[in-house]
Structure formats: structure tokens, C-alpha cells
Design a protein around this motif. Structure first.
Motif, PDB file in Angstrom:
ATOM      1  N   HIS A 276      24.993  87.462   9.502  1.00 45.51           N
ATOM      2  CA  HIS A 276      23.935  88.125   8.727  1.00 45.51           C
ATOM      3  C   HIS A 276      24.643  89.175   7.877  1.00 45.51           C
ATOM      4  O   HIS A 276      25.644  89.757   8.330  1.00 45.51           O
ATOM      5  N   PRO A 277      24.119  89.466   6.668  1.00 44.28           N
ATOM      6  CA  PRO A 277      24.825  90.423   5.808  1.00 44.28           C
ATOM      7  C   PRO A 277      25.177  91.737   6.505  1.00 44.28           C
ATOM      8  O   PRO A 277      26.206  92.346   6.189  1.00 44.28           O
ATOM      9  N   VAL A 278      24.370  92.161   7.479  1.00 45.04           N
ATOM     10  CA  VAL A 278      24.622  93.441   8.147  1.00 45.04           C
ATOM     11  C   VAL A 278      25.955  93.431   8.916  1.00 45.04           C
ATOM     12  O   VAL A 278      26.561  94.481   9.150  1.00 45.04           O
ATOM     13  N   GLN A 279      26.424  92.241   9.291  1.00 44.59           N
ATOM     14  CA  GLN A 279      27.656  92.172  10.098  1.00 44.59           C
ATOM     15  C   GLN A 279      28.922  92.225   9.241  1.00 44.59           C
ATOM     16  O   GLN A 279      30.016  92.445   9.773  1.00 44.59           O
ATOM     17  N   ILE A 280      28.791  92.051   7.937  1.00 46.07           N
ATOM     18  CA  ILE A 280      29.988  92.109   7.065  1.00 46.07           C
ATOM     19  C   ILE A 280      30.588  93.510   7.125  1.00 46.07           C
ATOM     20  O   ILE A 280      31.800  93.686   7.275  1.00 46.07           O
ATOM     21  N   LYS A 281      29.697  94.491   6.985  1.00 43.59           N
ATOM     22  CA  LYS A 281      30.172  95.881   6.975  1.00 43.59           C
ATOM     23  C   LYS A 281      30.870  96.238   8.296  1.00 43.59           C
ATOM     24  O   LYS A 281      31.881  96.930   8.315  1.00 43.59           O
ATOM     25  N   ILE A 282      30.311  95.722   9.376  1.00 43.61           N
ATOM     26  CA  ILE A 282      30.897  96.021  10.695  1.00 43.61           C
ATOM     27  C   ILE A 282      32.310  95.436  10.775  1.00 43.61           C
ATOM     28  O   ILE A 282      33.266  96.106  11.171  1.00 43.61           O
ATOM     29  N   ALA A 283      32.433  94.173  10.382  1.00 44.91           N
ATOM     30  CA  ALA A 283      33.753  93.519  10.475  1.00 44.91           C
ATOM     31  C   ALA A 283      34.752  94.183   9.535  1.00 44.91           C
ATOM     32  O   ALA A 283      35.908  94.411   9.907  1.00 44.91           O
ATOM     33  N   ASN A 284      34.317  94.514   8.317  1.00 42.36           N
ATOM     34  CA  ASN A 284      35.246  95.154   7.369  1.00 42.36           C
ATOM     35  C   ASN A 284      35.756  96.482   7.921  1.00 42.36           C
ATOM     36  O   ASN A 284      36.925  96.824   7.759  1.00 42.36           O
ATOM     37  N   LYS A 285      34.858  97.207   8.587  1.00 44.61           N
ATOM     38  CA  LYS A 285      35.266  98.494   9.169  1.00 44.61           C
ATOM     39  C   LYS A 285      36.230  98.280  10.345  1.00 44.61           C
ATOM     40  O   LYS A 285      37.319  98.867  10.400  1.00 44.61           O
ATOM     41  N   VAL A 286      35.824  97.416  11.274  1.00 41.38           N
ATOM     42  CA  VAL A 286      36.592  97.284  12.519  1.00 41.38           C
ATOM     43  C   VAL A 286      37.980  96.679  12.273  1.00 41.38           C
ATOM     44  O   VAL A 286      38.959  97.116  12.881  1.00 41.38           O
TER      45      VAL A 286
END
Ligand code: 1VU
Ligand code: MG
Length: 349
Positions: A276-286
Motif C-alpha cells: 500500500h502506498p503508506v508502506q513506501i515511506k516506511i521502507a524508504n526510511k528503514v
């Protein structure tokens, strides 16, 4: 027996020469979309440049009656979208399905020159990779494709896990492995119905002491996926390819998603799936090293001079081994800084 010489020869006359090394391209988030879903497909062009990998999914999560629509939707997207810095991947249907042959014979001639990686689900052993390796070579030769399409295997059966090393070694096309926790849990008869992530029942408990009231003893939740991810990381490192955590199905639980991704990052994975688009930001950060870690790593490298010997820095011993750890961190930061001006500015500040 396939000799070293044969390993790097094309498997069909006219197919491109196999890669000698798998390029280290940032792939923090592999973002899944259904190319047959108009709403999702419409969002793809604007996502270019915001995510490292865009993956058109044709397998599970696409209804049987929509398989053809999704395949044709992927062809349209592949032909029309300029992917710029973003990698373009697909996940084909499993090798025992009625759809996979049409997936490959349609996609390679139509968009094979744009596809970086084909993800193959439910890989059981080297024989699956050998099959796809030869078929891709034949299709590439026929279509006049000049760059070999890479192959990524999902580890989602007990047999696949048992055969992990031979899967990684089966072809110079092998780009990496992803953990497929839902199918793997089913195949292993694990008793979790979650799509990835932890489980509150999988825990260890503090020892009892005299006078303890039951229920007050501290429990520590454990990671169900630690063993499999660790095996993946070793097998991939050994073969010069890349390990990824797979899906985290609880889209709303962004905190636990971040934790699961971070466990994978710390163990050596280079990225995870985004559903889901919300998980892109999480992965990019982590999957981007923190500014503090990069600055510390650079200080250690500078303090270590030629990289041999031992020094004290902030009260801690650093030596030949810790400088290697620091170089891993800095190499990743440099790769990411090359594609992300904000990260570059943060790492250089
Ligand atoms: O605002 P709009 O209505 O225009 O758009 C929605 C929605 O269409 C869009 N959106 C996406 N766009 C691009 N890529 C996506 N992956 C994606 N997901 C949703 O964003 C807007 C808001 O969506 P939402 O919050 O209302 O979410 P929905 O209920 O529409 O969709 C949620 C699911 C989880 C169903 C959807 O995100 C999805 O299908 N994701 C991909 C699932 C997938 O690929 N599964 C296979 C991999 S996992 C596996 O194999 C093992 C289990
Ligand atoms: Mg699966």
C-alpha cells in the motif's frame, strides 16, 4: 554438470550474455500494484521516482478471472511509462499455474526491454530456476532483447527453504530472494493466519521467583521469521545476490511494520515489499542508514587510516573488522545519496 565456462554462456543462440555481477541498485521498497486495477494503475506514472521498485503483480491477490486483464494492463504500463530511475519488475504466476506460460510469452516480447527483474513465486529448487532461465533466453533471443532479465525467487515453501543455496546458485540471472511468509506459514503448517509480522503467542517468559504473582512475569515476544531471514541473508551474501523481507499485511499497523522491516534491515536485508502506498515511506526510511550511523561510520574509517590496527574512539575499540562494518554502511549511504538529494544533504551536513 554445468561448468563455470557454460554458466556465463547464453542459453539460446542470440540471447544476451549473462551478467557476471548483479548490480547493487537501491531497492528499499518493492511496491506492488495490480496492473488490471484501474485506480492503482493510474497512480503508477506519478509514483516513478518516489519508490525504488515498481512491481506489476500478476499472481496472488489478482482474481483468476482478471489474470488476462492484469497481464495486458502491465504491457500497456510497460510500454507507456518512462520509469526513469525507478526499477520496473513483475511477479509472474507460479510455474505450475495455467497462466505462467502466457505471462512470459506475452511480457518478454512486449516489454522485455523495460523489465529489470521477474519475480518467480513458490520456487522449490534449482530445477525451477533452470526452467525459467532457458525459457527467458529463448524469448529474449527471439525478441532481440540485449540486456538479460534478472530473476528473483520468493521463498515460500519448506522445500524452497531447504534448497535455498541451490536456488541462489542456479543461474547468473539470480538477483535475490524474498521471504513469502503467508504461503510459507501454510506450507510449514505454522499456526498463524497473519501475513508476515510477529505473533503475541510466540514468546519467552521471565523465570519465576518466589512470591511472584502469575501474570506479572515479563514476557518477550520473539520474531517468528528470524530463522528464515537469517538463512536467506547468508545464502544471498554467499552468492552475491540480495535478500528482502516480503509483505507485511497489517497495513494500518505502521509501527509494527516499521519494526519488522528494521529487524530485516539489521540482519542484512536490502529492502521489503510495499503493498500500500503508506508502506513506501516506511521502507524508504528503514532501509536507509541513519544520519548518525553514517557519520559514525565515516569517523571510524577516517580514524582507522589504512584500515589496519586498533584505535579507541569514544571509549570503544575499533579495528580491521569494525572498519569493514563501517564501509558497508557508507557504501549503502553513497548509493542512496546518488539517487536522493535529501539524503545526500543529510549525510553530508
Ligand atoms: O484514492 P483512490 O481511491 O483513487 O485509490 C486508493 C487505492 O486504489 C490506492 N492504492 C494503491 N495504489 C497503488 N498501489 C497500491 N498497492 C495501492 N493500494 C491502494 O490508494 C488509495 C487508497 O487506498 P485504500 O487505503 O482505500 O486501500 P484499498 O482498500 O483500496 O486497498 C487495500 C489493498 C490492501 C487491498 C490494496 O492496497 C492492495 O491490493 N495492495 C496490493 C496487494 C498485493 O499486491 N498483494 C500481493 C502481495 S502479498 C502476497 O503475495 C502474500 C500475501
Ligand atoms: Mg505467496
Amino acid at each position: 554438470m554445468r561448468t563455470a565456462k557454460d554458466f556465463f554462456a547464453p542459453l539460446a543462440v542470440g540471447a544476451p550474455a549473462p551478467l557476471r555481477e548483479i548490480p547493487a541498485r537501491p531497492s528499499r521498497a518493492i511496491h506492488f500494484f495490480d496492473p488490471g486495477n484501474e485506480k492503482m494503475a493510474a497512480k503508477v506514472p506519478a509514483m516513478v521516482g518516489t519508490v525504488d521498485v515498481l512491481l506489476g503483480n500478476l499472481e496472488d491477490a489478482v482474481k483468476a478471472e482478471n489474470k488476462e486483464k492484469s497481464r495486458l494492463g502491465l504491457v500497456k504500463i510497460g510500454q507507456e511509462v518512462d520509469f526513469g530511475p525507478t526499477q520496473f519488475w513483475t511477479r509472474i504466476n507460479s510455474l505450475d499455474s495455467p497462466w505462467v506460460l502466457d505471462d512470459l510469452t506475452t511480457l518478454v516480447p512486449a516489454i522485455g526491454d523495460k523489465l529489470d527483474v521477474i519475480m518467480v513465486p513458490k520456487v522449490q529448487g534449482a530445477e525451477d530456476i533452470h526452467y525459467i532461465d532457458r525459457l527467458l533466453a529463448q524469448l529474449e533471443a527471439k525478441a532481440g532483447i540485449t540486456k538479460p532479465i534478472q530473476v528473483h525467487a520468493i521463498l515460500e515453501t519448506a522445500r524452497g527453504v531447504a534448497n535455498i543455496e541451490e536456488i541462489c546458485a542456479a543461474s547468473p540471472r539470480m538477483q535475490g530472494l524474498s521471504l513469502g511468509p503467508a504461503d510459507l506459514a501454510a506450507d510449514r503448517r505454522m499456526k498463524t493466519t497473519r501475513v508476515g509480522g510477529g505473533h503475541p503467542g510466540y514468546l519467552v517468559r521471565q523465570d519465576p521467583t518466589d512470591g511472584d504473582i502469575e501474570g506479572l512475569r515479563t514476557t518477550y515476544q520473539q520474531d517468528l521469521w528470524h530463522y528464515t531471514i537469517a538463512r536467506m541473508v547468508d545464502a544471498c551474501a554467499m552468492h552475491g545476490i540480495y535478500p528482502y523481507y516480503g509483505p507485511f499485511g497489517d497495513i494500518k499497523d505502521v509501527v509494527a511494520c516499521e519494526d519488522q522491516f528494521r529487524n530485516a534491515f539489521l540482519l542484512g536485508c536490502v529492502g521489503a515489499w510495499s503493498l500500500h502506498p503508506v508502506q513506501i515511506k516506511i521502507a524508504n526510511k528503514v532501509f536507509s542508514p541513519s544520519v548518525e550511523d553514517v557519520k559514525h561510520a565515516r569517523r571510524v574509517i577516517a580514524a582507522m587510516g589504512d584500515g589496519t590496527g586498533a584505535v579507541m574512539l569514544d571509549g570503544k575499540m575499533e579495528d580491521d573488522a569494525s572498519v569493514k562494518q563501517c564501509k558497508v554502511m557508507v557504501a549503502l549511504a553513497d548509493e542512496l545519496a546518488a539517487i536522493d538529494p535529501d539524503l545526500k544533504a543529510a549525510y553530508d551536513a
